[in-house]
Design a protein around this motif. Structure first.
Motif, mmCIF file in Angstrom:
data_model
loop_
_atom_site.group_PDB
_atom_site.id
_atom_site.type_symbol
_atom_site.label_atom_id
_atom_site.label_comp_id
_atom_site.label_asym_id
_atom_site.label_seq_id
_atom_site.Cartn_x
_atom_site.Cartn_y
_atom_site.Cartn_z
ATOM 1 N N LEU A 1 22.591 0.738 -16.728
ATOM 2 C CA LEU A 1 23.448 1.764 -16.134
ATOM 3 C C LEU A 1 24.143 2.451 -17.309
ATOM 4 N N ARG A 2 23.668 3.648 -17.653
ATOM 5 C CA ARG A 2 24.075 4.275 -18.902
ATOM 6 C C ARG A 2 24.982 5.470 -18.672
ATOM 7 N N PRO A 3 25.867 5.749 -19.645
ATOM 8 C CA PRO A 3 26.777 6.904 -19.511
ATOM 9 C C PRO A 3 26.048 8.224 -19.311
ATOM 10 N N ASP A 4 24.892 8.416 -19.987
ATOM 11 C CA ASP A 4 24.194 9.691 -19.878
ATOM 12 C C ASP A 4 23.555 9.897 -18.506
ATOM 13 N N ARG A 5 23.526 8.832 -17.680
ATOM 14 C CA ARG A 5 23.034 8.955 -16.299
ATOM 15 C C ARG A 5 24.173 8.739 -15.306
ATOM 16 N N GLU A 6 25.390 8.920 -15.770
ATOM 17 C CA GLU A 6 26.580 8.712 -14.935
ATOM 18 C C GLU A 6 26.624 7.286 -14.382
ATOM 19 N N PHE A 7 26.070 6.348 -15.143
ATOM 20 C CA PHE A 7 26.052 4.935 -14.788
ATOM 21 C C PHE A 7 25.363 4.678 -13.441
ATOM 22 N N LEU A 8 24.349 5.500 -13.142
ATOM 23 C CA LEU A 8 23.522 5.293 -11.951
ATOM 24 C C LEU A 8 22.164 4.741 -12.373
ATOM 25 N N PRO A 9 21.521 3.941 -11.532
ATOM 26 C CA PRO A 9 20.204 3.401 -11.883
ATOM 27 C C PRO A 9 19.148 4.489 -11.929
ATOM 28 N N SER A 10 18.157 4.283 -12.773
ATOM 29 C CA SER A 10 17.043 5.214 -12.907
ATOM 30 C C SER A 10 15.797 4.577 -12.297
ATOM 31 N N LEU B 1 31.805 -1.586 -13.503
ATOM 32 C CA LEU B 1 31.950 -0.163 -13.808
ATOM 33 C C LEU B 1 32.783 0.602 -12.797
ATOM 34 N N GLY B 2 32.882 0.093 -11.568
ATOM 35 C CA GLY B 2 33.583 0.837 -10.537
ATOM 36 C C GLY B 2 32.807 2.053 -10.059
ATOM 37 N N ARG B 3 31.493 2.059 -10.278
ATOM 38 C CA ARG B 3 30.664 3.207 -9.863
ATOM 39 C C ARG B 3 30.248 3.027 -8.410
ATOM 40 N N VAL B 4 30.420 4.094 -7.623
ATOM 41 C CA VAL B 4 29.972 4.101 -6.237
ATOM 42 C C VAL B 4 28.668 4.891 -6.178
ATOM 43 N N PHE B 5 27.601 4.270 -5.682
ATOM 44 C CA PHE B 5 26.308 4.934 -5.634
ATOM 45 C C PHE B 5 26.265 5.908 -4.453
ATOM 46 N N PRO B 6 25.923 7.162 -4.690
ATOM 47 C CA PRO B 6 25.791 8.116 -3.584
ATOM 48 C C PRO B 6 24.593 7.766 -2.705
ATOM 49 N N GLU B 7 24.595 8.290 -1.500
ATOM 50 C CA GLU B 7 23.532 7.969 -0.535
ATOM 51 C C GLU B 7 22.153 8.301 -1.085
ATOM 52 N N ARG B 8 22.034 9.387 -1.820
ATOM 53 C CA ARG B 8 20.709 9.773 -2.322
ATOM 54 C C ARG B 8 20.150 8.715 -3.274
ATOM 55 N N THR B 9 21.025 8.106 -4.080
ATOM 56 C CA THR B 9 20.588 7.054 -4.989
ATOM 57 C C THR B 9 20.142 5.825 -4.211
ATOM 58 N N LEU B 10 20.890 5.457 -3.186
ATOM 59 C CA LEU B 10 20.525 4.314 -2.372
ATOM 60 C C LEU B 10 19.178 4.540 -1.684
#
Length: 381
Positions: free
Chosen positions: A140-149, A173-182
């Motif tokens: 989960l990287r900063p350049d991807r806004e800490f979202l999975p790829s 990280l406290g990152r909330v995954f948006p519905e599209r990522t899920l």
């Protein structure tokens, strides 16, 4: 002399607990290393547990938990999470940690692979290793806004991969995954015939994107979801969580619950019923409290030029200390707690990509948070 199972030495120790142990031997430590809410348990929850003890309601229960609690959870899942399940899909556990381990124990054999977030909660890797399976980190990287790829996941999946672990809101990280990522993760799991284990312990604490339960989007019955009362209701020491399973696992779950815990303490379960069925203003107040702590902490770090990730959920702050940690943030945190009397969780405890970062708990008293942050050296101008 008999020996332990050969895979046990591969189970990593918790880097957070290491700091906890060092801090416990010192005086006047500001503890920002563990997610321990500084708010009290609501009185009606305490009263429910007290009544259970006063009535000597301390016997065994059904493996899945007492009926009033399971029914209350079913209602809550429908109203809050968009999950419509029956009682036999709800299993009361000793915190979310047991729920996560229980799910993994159902799904993996020795040598199987589990895709785990990096940075990610320490138990994901520890439980996988304890079951003699292999954790495979996805970053989960900063350049991807800490979202999975999904592209990275496609490179990591093999014919031995069995499970994808998802954590939103995420710890650390406290990152909330948006519905599209899920939805993308569900499609990936479908294409590779994987199970998903979703950790949603911090579901009540989101500050921008709304929390979405991935199981509410699942059409294939491939998601196990772990929830907890610990953070939402400040009930960390009562150890009550629950696992929501796909359909058709009731007999299997009765067996595995019996062989691991039998059942959760009745007074703790009755406290959990009161938590769900009582007023929820104290949960909303906790969310406001943590958000106010977050705003104060961000302002303090901005003023000193210290980089951090602004979370959209949970109650942690991910802070960059690479300018002082010298490439070994775990060692730096040990020295920092001894010299500065501030306990921080080293980012490397959550995975290789956490090197150079620390996790700061915002569930502490505000004056302690600000004082602790003030002792972190600022980067050179």
């Amino acid at each position: 002399m008999p020996t332990l199972a050969s895979h046990i030495p591969a189970v990593p120790a918790s880097g957070i607990r290491r700091i906890f142990e060092v801090a416990s031997r010192l005086d006047d430590v500001i503890g920002l290393h563990v997610g321990e809410p500084d708010l009290p348990v609501a009185p009606h929850i305490i009263e429910a547990a007290r009544q259970a003890w006063a009535e000597d309601d301390t016997n065994y229960t059904a493996n899945g938990g007492i009926a009033p609690l399971r029914r209350a959870i079913v209602r809550k899942l429908a109203e809050r999470n968009g999950l419509h399940v029956d009682v036999e899909q709800v299993w009361v556990t000793v915190g979310a940690v047991q729920a996560l381990h229980q799910a993994l124990g159902l799904l993996v054999r020795a040598g199987d692979e589990v895709l785990v977030p990096d940075p990610g909660y320490t138990s994901f890797t520890m439980s996988t290793r304890l079951l003699d399976a292999v954790p495979v980190p996805y970053t989960l990287r900063p350049d991807r806004e800490f979202l999975p790829s999904v592209e990275e996941l496609e490179h990591l999946v093999t014919d031995r991969t069995r499970v994808l672990i998802v954590n939103s809101p995420s710890n650390p990280l406290g990152r909330v995954f948006p519905e599209r990522t899920l939805r993308e993760l569900l499609e990936f799991a479908r294409e590779h015939d994987l199970w998903i284990i979703s950790d949603e312990v911090y579901e009540h604490f989101t500050y921008a994107d709304p929390h979405v339960s991935i199981a509410s989007l699942d059409e294939d019955d491939r998601v196990f979801t772990a929830f907890s009362f610990s953070k939402s209701y400040a009930m960390t020491g009562l150890r009550v969580g629950y696992l929501v399973t796909p359909h058709g696992l009731a007999e299997t779950m009765r067996t595995v619950q019996e062989t691991t815990i039998s059942c959760v303490s009745v007074p703790d379960q009755r406290a959990a019923v009161a938590a769900l069925e009582g007023e929820q203003e104290h949960v909303a107040a906790a969310k406001r409290h943590y958000l106010e702590n977050l705003e104060a902490a961000c302002a303090a770090l901005d003023a000193r030029g210290i980089r951090y990730l602004r979370p959209t959920g949970a109650f942690y702050l991910w802070v960059d200390v690479s300018h002082v940690s010298g490439g070994d943030v775990a060692q730096w945190c040990e020295g920092f707690v001894v010299e500065q009397r501030v306990a921080l969780a080293p980012g490397s405890a959550f995975g290789r990509s956490g090197e150079g970062w620390v996790r700061v708990s915002l569930a502490s008293r505000r004056e302690h948070i600000l004082e602790g942050l003030s002792r972190i050296p600022a980067p050179p101008a």
